[in-house]
Design a protein around this motif. Structure first.
Motif, PDB file in Angstrom:
ATOM      1  N   ASN A   1       0.905  -1.146   0.071  1.00 32.04           N
ATOM      2  CA  ASN A   1      -0.038   0.026  -0.181  1.00 32.04           C
ATOM      3  C   ASN A   1       0.756   1.160  -0.075  1.00 32.04           C
ATOM      4  N   MET A   2       1.886   1.290   0.708  1.00 28.62           N
ATOM      5  CA  MET A   2       2.830   2.502   1.000  1.00 28.62           C
ATOM      6  C   MET A   2       3.493   2.553  -0.569  1.00 28.62           C
ATOM      7  N   GLU A   3       4.048   1.455  -0.970  1.00 22.90           N
ATOM      8  CA  GLU A   3       4.530   1.511  -2.637  1.00 22.90           C
ATOM      9  C   GLU A   3       3.675   2.152  -3.492  1.00 22.90           C
ATOM     10  N   GLU A   4       2.342   1.734  -3.479  1.00 25.28           N
ATOM     11  CA  GLU A   4       1.237   2.125  -4.752  1.00 25.28           C
ATOM     12  C   GLU A   4       0.777   3.518  -4.476  1.00 25.28           C
ATOM     13  N   GLY A   5       0.734   3.901  -3.148  1.00 27.92           N
ATOM     14  CA  GLY A   5       0.111   5.157  -2.978  1.00 27.92           C
ATOM     15  C   GLY A   5      -1.051   5.123  -1.994  1.00 27.92           C
ATOM     16  N   VAL A   6      -1.136   6.047  -1.270  1.00 19.74           N
ATOM     17  CA  VAL A   6      -2.100   6.378   0.044  1.00 19.74           C
ATOM     18  C   VAL A   6      -2.957   7.500  -0.133  1.00 19.74           C
ATOM     19  N   ASN A   7      -4.209   7.477   0.312  1.00 18.70           N
ATOM     20  CA  ASN A   7      -5.084   8.621   0.156  1.00 18.70           C
ATOM     21  C   ASN A   7      -5.001   9.474   1.301  1.00 18.70           C
ATOM     22  N   ILE A   8      -4.059  10.689   1.135  1.00 23.46           N
ATOM     23  CA  ILE A   8      -4.104  11.658   2.079  1.00 23.46           C
ATOM     24  C   ILE A   8      -4.408  13.089   1.658  1.00 23.46           C
TER      25      ILE A   8
ATOM     26  N   CYS B   1       6.036   4.803  -4.822  1.00 31.70           N
ATOM     27  CA  CYS B   1       7.480   5.184  -4.129  1.00 31.70           C
ATOM     28  C   CYS B   1       8.099   3.720  -3.868  1.00 31.70           C
ATOM     29  N   LYS B   2       9.147   3.866  -3.610  1.00 30.67           N
ATOM     30  CA  LYS B   2      10.082   2.499  -3.201  1.00 30.67           C
ATOM     31  C   LYS B   2       9.998   2.454  -1.710  1.00 30.67           C
ATOM     32  N   VAL B   3       9.796   1.052  -1.259  1.00 31.72           N
ATOM     33  CA  VAL B   3       9.588   0.890   0.223  1.00 31.72           C
ATOM     34  C   VAL B   3      10.454  -0.419   0.385  1.00 31.72           C
ATOM     35  N   TYR B   4      11.132  -0.423   1.271  1.00 32.70           N
ATOM     36  CA  TYR B   4      11.857  -1.633   1.814  1.00 32.70           C
ATOM     37  C   TYR B   4      11.908  -1.863   3.203  1.00 32.70           C
ATOM     38  N   GLN B   5      11.671  -3.216   3.681  1.00 31.34           N
ATOM     39  CA  GLN B   5      11.540  -3.532   4.922  1.00 31.34           C
ATOM     40  C   GLN B   5      12.936  -3.826   5.545  1.00 31.34           C
ATOM     41  N   LYS B   6      13.264  -3.260   6.572  1.00 24.24           N
ATOM     42  CA  LYS B   6      14.424  -3.252   7.258  1.00 24.24           C
ATOM     43  C   LYS B   6      14.471  -4.315   8.561  1.00 24.24           C
ATOM     44  N   SER B   7      13.491  -4.247   8.915  1.00 17.63           N
ATOM     45  CA  SER B   7      13.392  -5.291  10.278  1.00 17.63           C
ATOM     46  C   SER B   7      11.888  -5.095  10.628  1.00 17.63           C
ATOM     47  N   LYS B   8      11.523  -6.037  11.759  1.00 11.84           N
ATOM     48  CA  LYS B   8      10.120  -6.006  12.134  1.00 11.84           C
ATOM     49  C   LYS B   8       9.278  -4.944  12.187  1.00 11.84           C
ATOM     50  N   PHE B   9       9.964  -3.666  12.561  1.00 15.63           N
ATOM     51  CA  PHE B   9       9.390  -2.609  12.951  1.00 15.63           C
ATOM     52  C   PHE B   9       9.859  -1.418  12.172  1.00 15.63           C
ATOM     53  N   GLU B  10      10.818  -1.767  11.067  1.00 16.08           N
ATOM     54  CA  GLU B  10      11.294  -0.687  10.540  1.00 16.08           C
ATOM     55  C   GLU B  10      11.685  -0.746   8.989  1.00 16.08           C
ATOM     56  N   PHE B  11      11.011   0.398   8.479  1.00 12.21           N
ATOM     57  CA  PHE B  11      11.127   0.410   6.864  1.00 12.21           C
ATOM     58  C   PHE B  11      12.080   1.648   6.204  1.00 12.21           C
ATOM     59  N   GLN B  12      12.430   1.339   5.056  1.00 15.27           N
ATOM     60  CA  GLN B  12      13.172   2.215   4.352  1.00 15.27           C
ATOM     61  C   GLN B  12      12.138   3.002   3.222  1.00 15.27           C
ATOM     62  N   ILE B  13      12.113   4.198   3.011  1.00 11.79           N
ATOM     63  CA  ILE B  13      11.240   4.775   1.995  1.00 11.79           C
ATOM     64  C   ILE B  13      12.168   5.831   1.148  1.00 11.79           C
ATOM     65  N   ILE B  14      11.758   5.790  -0.012  1.00 11.12           N
ATOM     66  CA  ILE B  14      12.237   6.749  -1.105  1.00 11.12           C
ATOM     67  C   ILE B  14      11.190   7.452  -1.663  1.00 11.12           C
ATOM     68  N   LEU B  15      11.052   8.731  -1.498  1.00 14.11           N
ATOM     69  CA  LEU B  15      10.171   9.557  -2.059  1.00 14.11           C
ATOM     70  C   LEU B  15      10.511  10.431  -3.058  1.00 14.11           C
ATOM     71  N   THR B  16       9.505  10.900  -3.946  1.00 15.67           N
ATOM     72  CA  THR B  16       9.792  12.073  -4.934  1.00 15.67           C
ATOM     73  C   THR B  16       8.956  13.272  -4.734  1.00 15.67           C
ATOM     74  N   GLN B  17       8.382  13.093  -3.644  1.00 13.55           N
ATOM     75  CA  GLN B  17       7.218  14.020  -3.381  1.00 13.55           C
ATOM     76  C   GLN B  17       7.300  14.507  -2.098  1.00 13.55           C
ATOM     77  N   GLY B  18       6.497  15.845  -1.637  1.00 11.96           N
ATOM     78  CA  GLY B  18       7.043  16.302  -0.413  1.00 11.96           C
ATOM     79  C   GLY B  18       5.605  16.935   0.372  1.00 11.96           C
ATOM     80  N   LEU B  19       4.730  16.117   0.330  1.00 16.69           N
ATOM     81  CA  LEU B  19       3.274  16.749   1.021  1.00 16.69           C
ATOM     82  C   LEU B  19       3.523  16.693   2.569  1.00 16.69           C
TER      83      LEU B  19
END
Length: 238
Positions: A147-154, A162-180
């Motif tokens: 859902n994070m990768e494909e887009g969320v309604n806000i 965007c690009k999202v990668y899981q790093k651990s059970k509670f942590e992820f990495q996200i790369i955005l090209t947007q700045g809402l």
């Protein structure tokens, strides 16, 4: 060589803000080559500018800084705001932040005294990458990542993919090209997650690295050159 509006010239000299410069001009405390200028006067290289009788000049060099902003510091140049980013940096030149990083977030933020480069970096259509490490309050699922990768309604719109990668059970990495506004926190909240920590680790080619919290450094020549190439930007010199 190029011309610059008188209020911007005074501001970039570090004397005062543009608003403060407008006030000084209105009060006829500014002269250019011995004459009182009109508010829209364009200063030329070689012009002698005095404020209250004191000569000023624009900094003849631009600085580009990387700061590891702590939680609790506000991304503003307003000196009346307690914990503002300018007081933290305490640079001898009048610098300002490029974009914002939430008060309750930490990590990389760029500062400069080059007003022209700010628009190039922040321009939405340029889609410059910004990278974050995010800790959340419950285990991350495949559905959450999708859902994070494909887009969320806000904020009345759907966020860009965007690009999202899981790093651990509670942590992820996200790369955005947007700045809402508070984008990552809002995205997580919409999906039922609370953000415990949000750290920005990269802006375009500039990375946080091992820069200590609360400390800043000048961008290296290599970093500046790559940044300018990616922006197709040539700093102006006086």
């Amino acid at each position: 060589m190029y011309h610059m509006r008188i209020n911007k010239f005074i501001s970039e000299s570090g004397k005062t803000s543009r608003r403060g410069a407008d006030k000084l001009i209105k009060e006829k405390q500014v002269t250019v080559n011995g004459r009182i200028p009109k508010p829209g006067y364009q200063v030329k290289p070689g012009d002698k500018v005095l404020v209250s009788g004191d000569p000023i000049q624009m900094a003849n060099n631009y600085v580009y800084l990387a700061l590891n902003k702590p939680v609790g510091i506000t991304s503003t140049t307003e000196k009346n705001v307690k914990g503002n980013i300018v007081d933290l940096v305490n640079h001898p030149l009048r610098v300002f932040n490029i974009g914002r990083l939430d008060k309750d977030s930490d990590g990389l933020i760029l500062l400069t005294n080059d007003g022209d480069i700010v628009n190039e970096i922040l321009r939405v259509e340029n889609e410059h990458e910004k990278e974050y490490i995010v800790s959340v309050d419950k285990p991350i699922t495949d559905e959450f990542l999708k859902n994070m990768e494909e887009g969320v309604n806000i904020l009345g719109t759907k966020t860009l993919p965007c690009k999202v990668y899981q790093k651990s059970k509670f942590e992820f990495q996200i790369i955005l090209t947007q700045g809402l506004n508070r984008q990552i926190r809002r995205m997580c909240g919409e999906l039922g997650y609370d953000v415990l920590r949000l750290q920005r680790t990269r802006v375009m080619n500039i990375t946080l690295g091992n820069l200590p919290v609360g400390q800043w450094r000048d961008l290296s020549k290599k970093e500046r050159q790559q940044l300018f190439r990616e922006l197709n930007y040539q700093p102006k010199e006086w």
